[in-house]
Design a protein around this motif. Structure first.
Motif, PDB file in Angstrom:
ATOM      1  N   CYS A 201       0.650  -1.060   0.100  1.00 27.18           N
ATOM      2  CA  CYS A 201       0.065   0.139  -0.134  1.00 27.18           C
ATOM      3  C   CYS A 201       0.869   1.345  -0.522  1.00 27.18           C
ATOM      4  O   CYS A 201       0.394   2.289  -0.343  1.00 27.18           O
TER       5      CYS A 201
ATOM      6  N   CYS B  75      -4.294   1.583   0.603  1.00 27.23           N
ATOM      7  CA  CYS B  75      -4.530   2.369  -0.135  1.00 27.23           C
ATOM      8  C   CYS B  75      -5.980   2.522  -0.676  1.00 27.23           C
ATOM      9  O   CYS B  75      -7.449   2.136  -0.079  1.00 27.23           O
ATOM     10  N   THR B  76      -6.209   3.405  -1.700  1.00 26.53           N
ATOM     11  CA  THR B  76      -7.643   3.835  -1.931  1.00 26.53           C
ATOM     12  C   THR B  76      -8.316   2.317  -2.431  1.00 26.53           C
ATOM     13  O   THR B  76      -9.143   2.155  -2.547  1.00 26.53           O
TER      14      THR B  76
ATOM     15  N   ALA C 223      -9.223   0.377   0.803  1.00 23.33           N
ATOM     16  CA  ALA C 223     -10.345   1.189   1.640  1.00 23.33           C
ATOM     17  C   ALA C 223     -11.566   0.727   0.848  1.00 23.33           C
ATOM     18  O   ALA C 223     -12.607   1.097   1.263  1.00 23.33           O
ATOM     19  N   MET C 224     -11.523   0.815  -0.628  1.00 27.85           N
ATOM     20  CA  MET C 224     -12.865   0.413  -1.500  1.00 27.85           C
ATOM     21  C   MET C 224     -13.173  -0.656  -1.213  1.00 27.85           C
ATOM     22  O   MET C 224     -14.446  -1.656  -1.402  1.00 27.85           O
TER      23      MET C 224
ATOM     24  N   GLY D  59      -5.969   6.236   1.321  1.00 27.22           N
ATOM     25  CA  GLY D  59      -7.417   6.002   1.494  1.00 27.22           C
ATOM     26  C   GLY D  59      -8.143   6.779   2.418  1.00 27.22           C
ATOM     27  O   GLY D  59      -9.336   7.007   2.444  1.00 27.22           O
ATOM     28  N   LEU D  60      -7.150   6.587   2.958  1.00 28.74           N
ATOM     29  CA  LEU D  60      -8.034   7.264   4.766  1.00 28.74           C
ATOM     30  C   LEU D  60      -8.246   8.366   5.335  1.00 28.74           C
ATOM     31  O   LEU D  60      -7.860   7.840   6.854  1.00 28.74           O
TER      32      LEU D  60
ATOM     33  N   TYR E 213      -6.843  10.761   0.693  1.00 28.01           N
ATOM     34  CA  TYR E 213      -7.721  10.380   0.525  1.00 28.01           C
ATOM     35  C   TYR E 213      -8.456  10.196   2.010  1.00 28.01           C
ATOM     36  O   TYR E 213      -8.001   9.636   2.395  1.00 28.01           O
ATOM     37  N   ARG E 214      -9.988  10.810   1.586  1.00 26.51           N
ATOM     38  CA  ARG E 214     -11.042  10.082   2.475  1.00 26.51           C
ATOM     39  C   ARG E 214     -12.098   9.390   2.494  1.00 26.51           C
ATOM     40  O   ARG E 214     -12.743  10.585   2.235  1.00 26.51           O
ATOM     41  N   LEU E 215     -11.812   8.564   1.899  1.00 24.16           N
ATOM     42  CA  LEU E 215     -12.982   7.611   1.348  1.00 24.16           C
ATOM     43  C   LEU E 215     -14.188   7.548   2.384  1.00 24.16           C
ATOM     44  O   LEU E 215     -15.025   7.455   1.726  1.00 24.16           O
ATOM     45  N   GLN E 216     -14.097   7.228   3.218  1.00 27.03           N
ATOM     46  CA  GLN E 216     -14.963   7.485   4.372  1.00 27.03           C
ATOM     47  C   GLN E 216     -16.117   8.368   4.259  1.00 27.03           C
ATOM     48  O   GLN E 216     -17.404   8.360   5.187  1.00 27.03           O
TER      49      GLN E 216
ATOM     50  N   GLU F 160     -17.096   9.900   1.284  1.00 29.61           N
ATOM     51  CA  GLU F 160     -17.315  10.190   0.212  1.00 29.61           C
ATOM     52  C   GLU F 160     -18.739   9.777   0.551  1.00 29.61           C
ATOM     53  O   GLU F 160     -19.441   8.315   0.862  1.00 29.61           O
TER      54      GLU F 160
END
Length: 428
Positions: A249, A355-356, A359-360, A381-382, A386-389, A391
């Motif tokens: 990652c 990583c994203t 995370a996805m 990714g978190l 990025y902050r996927l949580q 989105e």
């Protein structure tokens, strides 16, 4: 283990800002006559909707101190950050200036919705906004009990030990846990390079399980986790002499620089990050425990949900309080014990922020909480990149926490990681 030396921090859906230093955006606004207010707002919502500023109130109302009369000011549209000349307004907005006697000017509004009452009060000093406290209550966002904290520290220590003790290069590790019975469901490491893939690597279809549905590896992990509160992170110091280049990652494209051996291609894959492999192992466990279970469920799982939504939490009596073993025989004998829906309600512990891609994948698996020890400044990714949580378009959201290790929890890179792990070993 002294859990008081560990710190668990919630990673919010958006970057944290002090209440008095909220990011802002420029907008065009104008004082309007009250009799035109409804007509103007209806037209503006059609020609210049504020889709990304739904927390901002379109009309500001204040009482003039001179005569006590109300004054209404409306946001016309967004303004360019570099150039706020009035001629830059969209033509449809400019057409409203004459008929409604508008006098446009530029002002600022807060870019993000408030997450606390303190933020909201500061935002309203700039321009009125709305405040909606979170309606969900995922365990841990409001703090952890001492028992929960001990459990989290224990499983994080297991992940750290797994990351550094299984292979020669330092890799990432993922430990999926059912928090209702505090049992490890799956525990895996990166399998991106031939050097990090186990020599006797088996596919998810051939992973050996015992009669309680545990893989051979998870049996040893659970014994380690339950043996003592003092978990010794054996082998940590030896691994610190190497670099973190093998952590998938952290370096998602590093695999392309490695020599490829055609004879070993079945033992590694560039997408086999620790989280992905752990998800695969969890699925293999479910297939073993519930070989005849139906894949259809009684509800539409595409509906949006929060991490602890009762509609999405399809746990059955298999994970009810007091049930310590989910044996295959019991699952086959009792038709009420249904196969869990993916990883709904589970926690995952990682050494590094995923990583994203990972995370996805954890979104798709309906993971409830993610715990990681160190940030991922290159592809996180978190929170780091990025902050996927946060989105809003996703149909599932989990809670994210960072576990700060004793003595050096605020490490931000691989060098800081070395010192943090050394301290953990000394304390164990």
């Amino acid at each position: 283990m002294d859990s008081g030396a560990w710190e668990i921090i919630h990673i919010p859906d958006k970057p944290a800002f002090s209440p008095e230093h909220q990011p802002t955006l420029k907008v065009y606004a104008s004082v309007i006559k009250p009799k035109f207010a409804n007509t103007i707002v209806r037209q503006l919502c059609k020609i210049a909707p504020l889709e990304d500023l739904r927390h901002v109130k379109r009309v500001r109302r204040k009482i003039l101190p001179d005569n006590g009369e109300p004054q209404l000011t409306v946001i016309l549209c967004l303004a360019p950050e570099q150039n706020d000349h009035l001629n830059d307004m969209p033509p449809d907005v400019q057409k409203l200036v004459g008929p409604y006697e508008l006098s446009p000017f530029t002002t600022e509004v807060c870019k993000y919705a408030a997450v606390s009452k303190e933020e909201w009060e500061e935002q309203c000093k700039i321009w009125p906004t709305s405040f909606h406290p979170p309606t969900y209550n995922i365990d841990g966002i409001g703090g952890f009990s001492e028992e929960d904290k001990q459990s989290i520290c224990k499983f994080m220590s297991v992940a750290i030990n797994l990351a550094v003790s299984s292979h020669k290069p330092l890799v990432n590790a993922a430990v999926i846990v059912d928090p209702s019975v505090k049992r490890v469901i799956a525990s895996e490491t990166d399998q991106v390079y031939p050097s990090s893939a186990p020599c006797d690597m088996t596919t998810s279809e051939t992973i050996p399980f015992n009669e309680t549905g545990e893989s051979t590896h998870c049996q040893s992990v659970n014994r380690e986790a339950n043996a003592s509160s003092e978990i010794c992170l054996s082998g940590v110091l030896e691994k610190l002499n190497g670099s973190s280049h093998a952590v998938a990652c952290l370096n998602p494209w590093q695999w392309s620089l490695q020599p490829h051996d055609g004879d070993k291609c079945s033992q590694w894959h560039p997408l086999r990050h620790a989280s992905i492999v752990a998800i695969e192992s969890s699925a293999a466990r479910d297939r073993y425990l519930f070989p005849n279970s139906s894949e259809s469920f009684g509800m539409d799982h595409s509906q949006p949900s929060s991490a602890d939504s009762p509609a999405k939490k399809q746990k059955t009596s298999i994970n009810s309080p007091g049930v310590q073993n989910d044996s295959r025989e019991a699952a086959l004998r009792d038709p009420s014990m249904e196969k869990p829906y993916l990883c709904t309600g589970y926690d995952i512990f990682l050494l590094w922020e995923p990583c994203t891609m990972c995370a996805m994948a954890l979104v798709h698996q309906r993971i409830k909480r993610i715990f990681y020890a160190f940030p991922n400044p290159t592809a996180g990714g978190l929170g780091s990149v990025y902050r996927l949580q946060g989105e809003k378009s996703l149909n599932h959201h989990y809670a994210v926490f960072r576990v700060l290790l004793p003595g050096h929890g605020h490490a931000h890179n691989a060098l800081d990681l070395d010192q943090g792990l050394k301290h953990v070993t000394a304390e164990s």
